[in-house]
Design a protein around this motif. Structure first.
Motif, PDB file in Angstrom:
ATOM      1  N   ILE A   1     -22.565  -4.641 -31.184  1.00 18.93           N
ATOM      2  CA  ILE A   1     -22.028  -5.954 -30.832  1.00 18.93           C
ATOM      3  C   ILE A   1     -20.760  -6.210 -30.426  1.00 18.93           C
ATOM      4  CG2 ILE A   1     -21.673  -8.315 -31.960  1.00 18.93           C
ATOM      5  CD1 ILE A   1     -24.107  -7.769 -33.663  1.00 18.93           C
TER       6      ILE A   1
ATOM      7  N   MET B   1     -20.224  -4.669 -26.536  1.00 21.05           N
ATOM      8  CA  MET B   1     -20.807  -5.719 -25.749  1.00 21.05           C
ATOM      9  C   MET B   1     -19.857  -6.967 -25.416  1.00 21.05           C
ATOM     10  SD  MET B   1     -24.754  -5.888 -25.909  1.00 21.05           S
ATOM     11  CE  MET B   1     -24.857  -6.524 -24.393  1.00 21.05           C
ATOM     12  N   LYS B   2     -18.999  -7.279 -26.442  1.00 20.33           N
ATOM     13  CA  LYS B   2     -18.158  -8.440 -26.338  1.00 20.33           C
ATOM     14  C   LYS B   2     -17.153  -8.085 -25.470  1.00 20.33           C
ATOM     15  CE  LYS B   2     -16.800 -10.126 -30.425  1.00 20.33           C
ATOM     16  NZ  LYS B   2     -16.652 -10.125 -31.927  1.00 20.33           N
TER      17      LYS B   2
ATOM     18  N   GLN C   1     -25.301  -8.863 -20.163  1.00 22.34           N
ATOM     19  CA  GLN C   1     -24.131  -9.581 -21.041  1.00 22.34           C
ATOM     20  C   GLN C   1     -24.866 -10.022 -22.457  1.00 22.34           C
ATOM     21  OE1 GLN C   1     -20.875 -10.264 -19.711  1.00 22.34           O
ATOM     22  NE2 GLN C   1     -21.835  -8.334 -18.997  1.00 22.34           N
ATOM     23  N   LEU C   2     -24.065 -10.423 -23.312  1.00 15.77           N
ATOM     24  CA  LEU C   2     -24.270 -10.680 -24.806  1.00 15.77           C
ATOM     25  C   LEU C   2     -24.161 -12.321 -24.768  1.00 15.77           C
ATOM     26  CD1 LEU C   2     -25.146  -9.801 -27.592  1.00 15.77           C
ATOM     27  CD2 LEU C   2     -22.841  -9.846 -28.202  1.00 15.77           C
TER      28      LEU C   2
ATOM     29  N   VAL D   1     -25.420 -14.069 -31.323  1.00 17.56           N
ATOM     30  CA  VAL D   1     -25.808 -13.057 -32.448  1.00 17.56           C
ATOM     31  C   VAL D   1     -26.111 -13.851 -33.773  1.00 17.56           C
ATOM     32  CG1 VAL D   1     -25.489 -10.966 -33.629  1.00 17.56           C
ATOM     33  CG2 VAL D   1     -24.522 -11.271 -31.545  1.00 17.56           C
TER      34      VAL D   1
ATOM     35  N   LEU E   1     -29.959 -10.019 -31.299  1.00 15.82           N
ATOM     36  CA  LEU E   1     -29.063 -10.303 -30.103  1.00 15.82           C
ATOM     37  C   LEU E   1     -29.629 -11.075 -29.123  1.00 15.82           C
ATOM     38  CD1 LEU E   1     -27.961  -7.519 -31.828  1.00 15.82           C
ATOM     39  CD2 LEU E   1     -27.200  -6.814 -29.788  1.00 15.82           C
TER      40      LEU E   1
ATOM     41  N   LEU F   1     -29.497 -11.925 -25.577  1.00 17.80           N
ATOM     42  CA  LEU F   1     -29.067 -11.321 -24.290  1.00 17.80           C
ATOM     43  C   LEU F   1     -29.284 -12.098 -23.060  1.00 17.80           C
ATOM     44  CD1 LEU F   1     -30.134  -7.598 -25.569  1.00 17.80           C
ATOM     45  CD2 LEU F   1     -27.786  -8.554 -25.533  1.00 17.80           C
TER      46      LEU F   1
END
Length: 342
Positions: free
Chosen positions: A83, A86-87, A96-97, A100, A111, A113
């Motif tokens: 996490i 990915m940020k 892209q995230l 969460v 997550l 996505l």
């Protein structure tokens, strides 16, 4: 820009719209995903858990919900690491995230996505209606290197690049995205980082020998992916994992198979400069983008490309079928680890 087998130009559709606006991500513990999203059909399963398509109730936006089961404390640390990484990865070539959620009582983290609808790159190019050419291979490789170049500038290593982690954004266009940062690590070049994980066939020699890894570790995997995409052959695959690792350690390969007869010298040179045993001597992602082979992807299409050879994907189909079988076995093993027996 590229051309198809008839010499017509293929435009790489512009990244004019991000998947969604930039978001500050925090782990939501006061709510669960079903409070704000409608869960839809099942999309896939991996060693982590499962993925479902979902719809945000407030906006109607479709996304993907990746559920991760947390049994051990280390598993939670691993997901938290994914996490946090990915940020930092706001780039059009990287998935892209969006959000969460964590539910301690269920021992699950979800997550949310970006939803990618085009499927795996290799699955797409072996479709009987798809015409694969070297120019398209350049386009796909260039985009992989763009994503890696950004990651490496952010001091992040992917460490699990393989065909399954390269997805097509749509079923019709030519944009791709790198996915799955579950094994990614932040990297400090002044410190020694060693790992002992990855996927046989695609791991670099330094991983096999448990030596220090670096940016070049990801580029080795790019070289293998490129070799397979152009020929359908796996350069280091043995009859078992031990033999495969031994072949990787030797770093010996060739272009003798007839599959490479019509492949350009520039493409072979590109691979030669990545599949080098010493990771410090491999091209960087930035150097890959400046290599003559990838530079052709953005040059005007000359007339001779009308005679460009179509790549025979017979070998690639065999490769994909074998990978499907391996994924099915791995999925069954993952279910057993989760306590689900059939």
């Amino acid at each position: 820009m590229s051309s198809d087998a008839m010499g017509r130009r293929i435009e790489l559709e512009p990244d004019c719209e991000p998947a969604f606006e930039y978001r500050q991500i925090t782990i939501r513990k006061e709510k669960w995903v079903t409070d704000e999203f409608e869960l839809l059909e099942f999309l896939g399963r991996g060693k982590f858990g499962e993925v479902k398509r979902c719809k945000e109730k407030s906006s109607g936006r479709f996304l993907a919900a990746k559920f991760v089961s947390i049994v051990k404390e280390q598993e939670k640390k691993d997901v938290y690491n994914e996490i946090e990484i990915m940020k930092s990865l706001q780039h059009p070539r990287l998935i892209q995230l969006y959000d969460v959620y964590e539910n301690p009582s269920k021992k699950q983290i979800c997550l949310i996505l970006e939803l990618i609808n085009g499927g795996e790159l290799f699955e797409r190019v072996i479709d009987e209606n798809f015409i694969l050419t070297e120019r398209l291979c350049e386009l796909y490789t260039s985009q992989i290197c763009e994503g890696l170049n950004f990651m490496h500038k952010m001091n992040i290593l992917h460490l699990d690049l393989k065909p399954e982690n390269i997805l097509c954004l749509s079923k019709d266009g030519h944009r791709i995205k790198i996915i799955d940062f579950g094994l990614a690590r932040r990297f400090n070049p002044t410190q020694t980082l060693k790992v002992l994980f990855g996927t046989p066939e695609f791991v670099a020699p330094e991983v096999v020998s448990y030596d220090k890894v670096g940016y070049g570790t990801d580029l080795w995997s790019v070289g293998v992916i490129c070799y397979v995409l152009l020929s359908g052959l796996s350069p280091f695959m043995g009859d078992n994992d031990g033999e495969t690792y031994n072949n990787i350690t030797k770093a010996e390969f060739d272009f003798d198979d007839e599959s490479f007869d019509d492949i350009s010298d520039e493409a072979k040179d590109f691979i030669n400069k990545l599949l080098v045993k010493d990771l410090s001597k491999r091209m960087t992602a930035s150097q890959c983008l400046d290599h003559p082979w990838l530079k052709k992807s953005i040059a005007p299409t000359p007339e001779p490309l009308a005679k460009e050879k179509i790549i025979n994907t017979k070998n690639l189909r065999r490769f994909v079928i074998r990978r499907r079988w391996q994924k099915a076995v791995n999925a069954l093993l993952a279910l057993k680890r989760l306590g689900l027996n059939f």
